[in-house]
Design a protein around this motif. Structure first.
Motif, short mmCIF file in Angstrom:
data_model
loop_
_atom_site.label_atom_id
_atom_site.label_comp_id
_atom_site.label_asym_id
_atom_site.label_seq_id
_atom_site.Cartn_x
_atom_site.Cartn_y
_atom_site.Cartn_z
N ASP A 119 0.82 -1.20 0.00
CA ASP A 119 0.00 0.00 0.00
C ASP A 119 0.86 1.26 0.00
OD1 ASP A 119 -2.56 -1.17 -0.10
OD2 ASP A 119 -2.58 -1.50 2.06
N ARG B 49 -5.91 10.52 -0.34
CA ARG B 49 -7.14 9.80 -0.69
C ARG B 49 -7.95 10.58 -1.71
NH1 ARG B 49 -8.82 5.40 3.23
NH2 ARG B 49 -7.04 5.18 4.63
N TYR C 38 -6.07 7.40 -3.52
CA TYR C 38 -5.41 6.40 -2.67
C TYR C 38 -6.38 5.72 -1.74
CZ TYR C 38 -2.68 4.46 1.17
OH TYR C 38 -2.15 3.62 2.13
N GLN C 39 -6.21 4.41 -1.60
CA GLN C 39 -6.99 3.63 -0.65
C GLN C 39 -6.18 2.40 -0.28
OE1 GLN C 39 -10.18 4.37 0.53
NE2 GLN C 39 -10.00 2.62 1.92
N GLN D 234 -5.28 -1.27 0.40
CA GLN D 234 -5.94 -2.46 -0.11
C GLN D 234 -5.65 -3.72 0.70
OE1 GLN D 234 -5.19 -2.91 -4.31
NE2 GLN D 234 -5.82 -0.80 -4.79
#
Length: 325
Positions: free
Chosen positions: A221, A288, A292-293, A295
């Protein structure tokens, strides 16, 4: 795109190189020049899977070597700087090495990029530059109040990046991540140290009361966030990259004991680290907003990480000779 990746044989840098060349970020036309000094934490084995890739070139060298940087930098479309001394405990006993690499070395990278007119630079930093926070979370506008020599050196580099953007117009962005974990992490850091100690039948050293809080971010990430900043970040801006999973060190220790089939009797209390920050917490809404996140769910990532160390003792056993267990 032709990328110069510094610190490419370390834990996070090598992950980024492997993912980049695997096509994980959608970059089909990419050439990578990987630069690493190969200090104790830089391991050629971390790059074994890409060593024979025709898009990959490895150069052994130091970011403090201005002549080498001047030779390497021209022709690259971007630089991503992972090169750093990173272990807080080592910085407490030898601050000079951290200032040399994390401040002077980064200054050299920025200067060489400016001189070679490299179009884009990303400097990889840490949430530790903000210091400790009792409640709430830091944003990128929070003051830099580092408490360890490591964090102070990283903060110095962050400010240099900002200065190069403001003074020279260098297109450089800074990323500040929370605590990373995952495969290939050098076994002086908390998770691999505890896991390998337990796999060897030993105890785990828990600092102080164990109630220090950290946010945990899987290295996959983190690298995904870095690449997003490379593609979309603004010059002179910083971007927090979080995992969204805060834990006390004591709770994390319990999870690691469970994952290794061990009980609480394997915990060994040790005196607290000098200047030990109580809590880190970052607000990563800015990144974000770019898409962006995280995972990797923490429990899944932790289980996979423990399994990797269990399955790869030939990678980590030779590295533990100089580590106080």
């Amino acid at each position: 795109m032709r990328l110069l990746i510094t610190g490419a044989a370390g834990f996070i840098g090598s992950n980024y190189v492997r993912k980049l060349l695997s096509g994980a970020y959608g970059a089909s036309e990419v050439q990578v020049t990987a630069l690493d000094k190969l200090t104790y934490a830089g391991n050629p084995a971390n790059l074994a899977s890409v060593r024979d890739d025709p898009r990959f070139t490895f150069v052994r060298g130091d970011i403090c070597d201005a002549r080498l940087l001047a030779e390497l930098m021209p022709g690259h479309d971007a630089v991503v700087n992972f090169a750093a001394e990173t272990h807080v405990d080592r910085s407490i006993t030898d601050a000079d090495a951290f200032v040399r690499t994390n401040v002077l070395g980064v200054a050299g990278v920025l200067q060489a990029a400016k001189d070679a007119r490299v179009p884009r630079v990303v400097h990889v930093s840490t949430d530790e530059v903000y210091g400790s926070i009792d409640s709430g979370s830091w944003t990128e506008e929070s003051p830099l109040l580092p408490n360890s020599p490591y964090a102070a050196a990283k903060a110095g580099a962050d400010l240099l990046a900002r200065a190069f953007a403001r003074t020279y117009g260098l297109d450089v962005s800074v990323t500040r991540c929370s605590n990373n974990y995952g495969p290939y992490q050098y076994p002086e850091k908390l998770i691999p140290l505890f896991v390998t100690n337990l796999l060897l039948g030993g105890t785990v050293p828990l600092y102080g009361d164990g109630l220090n809080v950290r946010d945990w971010l899987h290295v996959d990430d983190h690298c995904r966030g870095i690449h997003l900043v490379l593609e979309q970040g603004r010059p002179g801006e910083a971007y927090n990259i979080g995992g969204g999973h805060e834990l006390t060190n004591r709770r994390l220790t319990t999870l690691l004991l469970e994952a290794c089939g061990a009980g609480p009797e394997r915990i060994r209390a040790v005196p607290d680290r000098l200047g030990h920050d109580r809590r880190y917490s970052i607000d990563d809404a800015k990144l974000r907003n770019l898409g962006y996140q995280p995972q990797v769910a923490f429990r899944d990532g932790l289980a996979e990480t423990v399994a990797w160390y269990r399955d790869n003792p030939r990678w980590w056993q030779p590295l533990r000779r100089d580590i106080a267990a």
